[in-house]
Design a protein around this motif. Structure first.
Motif, PDB file in Angstrom:
ATOM      1  N   ARG A   5     -24.660  36.113 111.278  1.00 33.61           N
ATOM      2  CA  ARG A   5     -24.692  36.314 112.726  1.00 33.61           C
ATOM      3  C   ARG A   5     -24.996  34.996 113.437  1.00 33.61           C
ATOM      4  O   ARG A   5     -24.377  34.674 114.454  1.00 33.61           O
ATOM      5  N   ALA A   6     -25.942  34.223 112.919  1.00 31.61           N
ATOM      6  CA  ALA A   6     -26.285  32.940 113.532  1.00 31.61           C
ATOM      7  C   ALA A   6     -25.091  31.999 113.529  1.00 31.61           C
ATOM      8  O   ALA A   6     -24.832  31.287 114.514  1.00 31.61           O
ATOM      9  N   ARG A   7     -24.337  31.989 112.449  1.00 32.32           N
ATOM     10  CA  ARG A   7     -23.149  31.129 112.396  1.00 32.32           C
ATOM     11  C   ARG A   7     -22.089  31.592 113.392  1.00 32.32           C
ATOM     12  O   ARG A   7     -21.369  30.772 113.992  1.00 32.32           O
ATOM     13  N   ASP A   8     -21.980  32.890 113.580  1.00 37.17           N
ATOM     14  CA  ASP A   8     -21.044  33.413 114.569  1.00 37.17           C
ATOM     15  C   ASP A   8     -21.440  32.959 115.976  1.00 37.17           C
ATOM     16  O   ASP A   8     -20.583  32.616 116.796  1.00 37.17           O
ATOM     17  N   VAL A   9     -22.751  32.929 116.247  1.00 38.78           N
ATOM     18  CA  VAL A   9     -23.232  32.451 117.547  1.00 38.78           C
ATOM     19  C   VAL A   9     -22.862  30.979 117.739  1.00 38.78           C
ATOM     20  O   VAL A   9     -22.449  30.568 118.836  1.00 38.78           O
ATOM     21  N   LEU A  10     -22.988  30.180 116.691  1.00 42.63           N
ATOM     22  CA  LEU A  10     -22.580  28.772 116.778  1.00 42.63           C
ATOM     23  C   LEU A  10     -21.121  28.661 117.206  1.00 42.63           C
ATOM     24  O   LEU A  10     -20.765  27.882 118.100  1.00 42.63           O
ATOM     25  N   PHE A  30     -29.709  24.717 112.244  1.00 42.29           N
ATOM     26  CA  PHE A  30     -28.559  24.126 111.565  1.00 42.29           C
ATOM     27  C   PHE A  30     -28.454  22.640 111.887  1.00 42.29           C
ATOM     28  O   PHE A  30     -28.717  22.211 113.020  1.00 42.29           O
ATOM     29  N   ALA A  31     -28.036  21.874 110.893  1.00 39.93           N
ATOM     30  CA  ALA A  31     -27.603  20.493 111.119  1.00 39.93           C
ATOM     31  C   ALA A  31     -26.103  20.514 111.334  1.00 39.93           C
ATOM     32  O   ALA A  31     -25.350  21.086 110.530  1.00 39.93           O
ATOM     33  N   LEU A  32     -25.664  19.908 112.437  1.00 39.83           N
ATOM     34  CA  LEU A  32     -24.249  19.939 112.794  1.00 39.83           C
ATOM     35  C   LEU A  32     -23.885  18.562 113.349  1.00 39.83           C
ATOM     36  O   LEU A  32     -24.168  18.244 114.506  1.00 39.83           O
ATOM     37  N   GLY A  40     -31.975  31.275 118.398  1.00 37.34           N
ATOM     38  CA  GLY A  40     -33.075  32.221 118.429  1.00 37.34           C
ATOM     39  C   GLY A  40     -32.640  33.618 118.033  1.00 37.34           C
ATOM     40  O   GLY A  40     -31.483  34.016 118.233  1.00 37.34           O
ATOM     41  N   ARG A  41     -33.576  34.384 117.507  1.00 40.06           N
ATOM     42  CA  ARG A  41     -33.257  35.716 117.006  1.00 40.06           C
ATOM     43  C   ARG A  41     -32.846  36.694 118.105  1.00 40.06           C
ATOM     44  O   ARG A  41     -32.041  37.587 117.871  1.00 40.06           O
ATOM     45  N   GLU A  42     -33.423  36.545 119.312  1.00 38.61           N
ATOM     46  CA  GLU A  42     -33.153  37.526 120.360  1.00 38.61           C
ATOM     47  C   GLU A  42     -33.349  36.903 121.726  1.00 38.61           C
ATOM     48  O   GLU A  42     -33.978  35.848 121.882  1.00 38.61           O
ATOM     49  N   ALA A  43     -32.816  37.591 122.744  1.00 40.73           N
ATOM     50  CA  ALA A  43     -32.855  37.060 124.107  1.00 40.73           C
ATOM     51  C   ALA A  43     -34.272  36.892 124.625  1.00 40.73           C
ATOM     52  O   ALA A  43     -34.525  36.043 125.483  1.00 40.73           O
ATOM     53  N   VAL A  82     -29.788  29.292 122.480  1.00 40.86           N
ATOM     54  CA  VAL A  82     -29.314  28.203 121.630  1.00 40.86           C
ATOM     55  C   VAL A  82     -29.758  26.884 122.255  1.00 40.86           C
ATOM     56  O   VAL A  82     -29.481  26.633 123.436  1.00 40.86           O
ATOM     57  N   THR A  83     -30.460  26.070 121.485  1.00 38.03           N
ATOM     58  CA  THR A  83     -30.886  24.760 121.971  1.00 38.03           C
ATOM     59  C   THR A  83     -30.344  23.673 121.057  1.00 38.03           C
ATOM     60  O   THR A  83     -30.207  23.858 119.846  1.00 38.03           O
TER      61      THR A  83
END
Length: 283
Positions: A5-10, A30-32, A40-43, A82-83
């Motif tokens: 899910r986190a990768r999908d958000v990216l 993540f390093a990108l 973050g896990r939630e809003a 996302v920061t």
């Protein structure tokens, strides 16, 4: 939220390319390329993400070596804050307790920033972490931790500090220090607060007793900082509150990770037994 899910958000944030998962806790990190991205896990974590970015800017102005933001505001992507952060150079070596102490001393000398910092809500995440754990943990264990939280909350609020209260890191561990070519740098600023400075020092005392920090490592920390929090009469109480929070923190990983569930059970059992020296393992 899991890694997929986190990768999908990216991807939905337009952050494409090979992304290396560095850590997975309250955030997926993540390093990108030349960036580090925290999802973050939630809003509900958006406000904290906004404050972390403000803290990074304030520390830069104050001359405290710390991670620097690559964007001034968080993005909210499908309900996930996302920061973006500038990626630090490769570490020259692991950070030691004395490196942490060398950063805490100037941080603890700072006056309040020009924006409001919250108190260190040490126990505030317990309910959310237990909610995320759901049915993966024993309801009796969850009820036990809630009762501990409630018992400690009032006592922590009534503590008389030895040090002058003010800005703290909030999760002061060597793992939150990066030693690069220019020396030690603070990372993970999301728990920076205005509260008892002792919060930052009890973490290391607990590391000595629970997580296997060698006695000489703890002595190096107290020598570099200039004081041993164990001399303070409130130390045991603050330690007990942090243990409660640390135990509940692991619970959020239990639904997807059997090792997390085993560690949660180990921690709860040691608290129930009143054994302050049962070894806990970082997670």
């Amino acid at each position: 939220m899991d890694e997929a899910r986190a990768r999908d958000v990216l991807t939905r944030a337009g952050l494409t390319g090979p992304a290396e998962l560095l850590a997975f806790g309250e955030n997926a990190v993540f390093a990108l390329g030349d960036l580090v991205v925290k999802v973050g896990r939630e809003a509900g974590l958006l406000e904290r993400a906004e404050r972390e970015l403000a803290v990074a800017d304030w520390l830069a102005t104050a001359g405290i070596p710390a991670v620097r933001a690559a964007e001034p505001k968080p993005r909210l992507v499908d309900g996930h804050p996302v920061t973006l952060w500038h990626r630090l150079p490769d570490a020259l070596r692991p950070a030691g307790p004395e490196d942490l102490a060398a950063l805490l001393r100037p941080l603890h000398a700072l006056p309040a920033p020009p924006f409001a910092l919250p108190a260190r809500d040490l126990l505030g995440g317990v309910e959310r972490w237990l909610r995320l754990a759901g049915t993966a943990v024993d309801p009796e264990d969850a009820a036990y931790l809630r009762a501990r939280r409630d018992a400690y909350a009032g006592e922590v609020a009534a503590l008389t500090p030895h040090l002058t209260p003010g800005p703290i890191h909030g999760d002061a561990l060597p793992r939150n220090v990066h030693v690069g070519p220019d020396g030690p740098v603070l990372v993970d600023l999301e728990t920076v607060s205005a509260d008892l400075r002792e919060h930052d020092l009890v973490v290391m005392a607990l590391s000595r007793d629970r997580y296997g920090l060698p006695a000489d490592g703890y002595r190096a920390f107290t020598a570099a900082y200039g004081w041993d929090v164990r001399e303070w009469e409130g130390c045991a109480l603050l330690r007990g509150a942090r243990e409660t929070a640390s135990c509940a923190w692991v619970a959020q990983h239990a639904p997807a990770n059997p090792k997390a569930l085993a560690e949660f059970r180990r921690r709860v059992a040691s608290l129930r037994d009143g054994d302050p020296e049962v070894r806990w393992y970082p997670f």
